[in-house]
Scaffold this motif. Structure first.
Motif, mmCIF file in Angstrom:
data_model
loop_
_atom_site.group_PDB
_atom_site.id
_atom_site.type_symbol
_atom_site.label_atom_id
_atom_site.label_comp_id
_atom_site.label_asym_id
_atom_site.label_seq_id
_atom_site.Cartn_x
_atom_site.Cartn_y
_atom_site.Cartn_z
ATOM 1 N N VAL A 163 0.857 -1.185 0.000
ATOM 2 C CA VAL A 163 0.000 0.000 0.000
ATOM 3 C C VAL A 163 0.897 1.240 0.000
ATOM 4 N N VAL A 199 -2.366 6.029 -3.195
ATOM 5 C CA VAL A 199 -3.729 6.032 -2.660
ATOM 6 C C VAL A 199 -4.279 7.460 -2.628
ATOM 7 N N ASN A 232 -7.497 8.811 -4.658
ATOM 8 C CA ASN A 232 -8.614 9.437 -3.940
ATOM 9 C C ASN A 232 -8.956 10.806 -4.517
ATOM 10 N N VAL A 281 -7.565 2.126 3.773
ATOM 11 C CA VAL A 281 -6.882 1.002 3.136
ATOM 12 C C VAL A 281 -5.901 0.409 4.145
ATOM 13 N N PRO A 339 -3.838 2.411 -8.135
ATOM 14 C CA PRO A 339 -3.314 1.365 -7.253
ATOM 15 C C PRO A 339 -3.734 -0.018 -7.743
ATOM 16 N N ILE A 349 -6.471 -2.849 -3.799
ATOM 17 C CA ILE A 349 -6.492 -1.511 -3.183
ATOM 18 C C ILE A 349 -7.512 -0.615 -3.883
ATOM 19 N N GLN A 350 -7.432 -0.541 -5.225
ATOM 20 C CA GLN A 350 -8.381 0.292 -5.976
ATOM 21 C C GLN A 350 -9.809 -0.190 -5.746
ATOM 22 N N LEU A 388 -11.046 1.360 -2.637
ATOM 23 C CA LEU A 388 -11.288 2.800 -2.782
ATOM 24 C C LEU A 388 -12.594 3.102 -3.519
#
Length: 360
Positions: free
Chosen positions: A81, A86, A90, A108, A297, A301-302, A305
């Motif tokens: 991460v 990130v 965002n 995350v 990402p 991870i994505q 988000l």
């Protein structure tokens, strides 16, 4: 009979039709049970479920059917991460959150394999008949543990080399995911764009190279597709999009309507929603985010988000910002019960076979 082979015997089903384990609430216990009760293999997509949700759904399925069924798990991916990555993602996602009035940015956390390991334990404890895997291969230890419990193991591959890897680790059969398939690409050896091989070309090559039963997936939505796959050497088919519009499917009505009104040229492979390439219906979110695609990402991870955006868009009837996975044969989809879908597929296969016999 056309439907009797090694695959149906080993899976304990009448027909070689597997409903794909689509994660994210699509494969309700009702859908899984309906397909299994109709003679196919229903599959619970547990990829995004907590261990508690996984056990609860398995027990509900058992209440609804005494037939064989499967649970599909995602092999965990644990990318680092990166805070800057990130933050940038965002910032790109902020306009969508603001428009949907989402106040909080999702947290995350460090990604672990704990949930997957617990799900494996639950599958063994609950004596699930079949366990399938996507996004890679489980460890040899896990394969051995599941085999000791006499659980049938089904892997996923997008190339012949991946099929060989599935056979080598001990999978009992392998789903060959052609490029036509909806949802996430299952590629785990090499890059996904080099593994975009169509079902028609992929199946016979895989059949010639591995000894375990091959299951065809990608663009198959009716009896014609089932019979074509069997002629190519597959022993069964896996169908996802065909069951998305079923009455038991967990997707909302906007999603079902979108599929029923989508044409084959309105689909795209995108990683904007999750960080992993997936085939779905092109919409405003994909179009606006695709310029950032190479900098987003990695999965999952994505996916974390965008989850509030996808969820809230569904609640607010904003399909332009929902992820609507769909294979390349949407025109064949119908609004029917899952049992009616299976029955129609079987009837069409038998009609074609009998028609050809009468001409001979």
């Amino acid at each position: 009979m056309w439907y009797e082979n090694k695959l149906t015997n080993e899976l304990g089903v009448k027909y070689p039709i597997i409903q794909a384990g689509m994660a994210g609430g699509t494969t309700t216990p009702e859908l899984v049970a309906a397909v299994s009760n109709a003679g196919g293999l229903g599959t619970l997509g547990a990829g995004y479920m907590s261990p508690e949700q996984t056990r609860e759904c398995i027990r509900k399925i058992k209440q609804l059917t005494d037939q064989s069924f499967a649970v599909n798990l995602f092999i965990p991916e644990t990318p680092n991460v990166l805070e800057e990555e990130v933050e940038q993602a965002n910032e790109w996602l902020r306009p969508f959150r603001e428009a949907l009035k989402i106040a909080e940015t999702p947290e995350v956390n460090e990604i672990t394999t704990a949930t997957f390991e617990k799900q494996i334990e639950i599958i063994m404890e609950e004596q699930v008949p079949v366990c399938s895997f996507t996004f890679g291969l489980p460890s040899k230890v896990i394969v051995q543990q599941l085999k000791e419990k006499r659980i049938m193991l089904v892997g996923t591959a997008t190339t012949v080399e991946e099929a060989k890897a599935n056979e080598a680790i001990g999978m009992d059969m392998v789903v060959m995911q052609g490029s036509e398939a909806g949802g996430h690409r299952g590629t785990f050896l090499g890059s996904f764009d080099e593994a975009m091989i169509g079902t028609m070309a992929l199946i016979p090559q895989a059949v010639d190279q591995v000894h375990i039963p091959v299951i065809a997936a990608g663009g198959i939505s009716d009896g014609r597709g089932v019979l074509a796959a069997l002629v190519l050497g597959a022993q069964g088919v896996q169908m996802g999009t065909a069951f998305l519009t079923s009455s038991e499917s967990g997707v909302n009505m906007q999603y079902k309507e979108a599929i029923l009104n989508t044409k084959e040229d309105q689909l795209v492979v995108t990683s904007t929603f999750s960080g992993k390439p997936a085939r779905g219906i092109r919409n405003d979110f994909i179009t606006k985010m695709e310029k950032y695609e190479m900098e987003l990402p990695a999965y999952p991870i994505q996916n974390t988000l965008t989850k509030p955006i996808r969820s809230e868009a569904g609640k607010q009837n904003r399909p332009e910002w929902m992820s609507m996975w769909c294979g390349q044969n949407p025109r064949s989809c119908k609004q029917q019960s899952a049992s009616e879908i299976v029955a129609a597929i079987i009837a069409q296969v038998e009609q074609i076979i009998n028609g050809q016999k009468s001409k001979a």
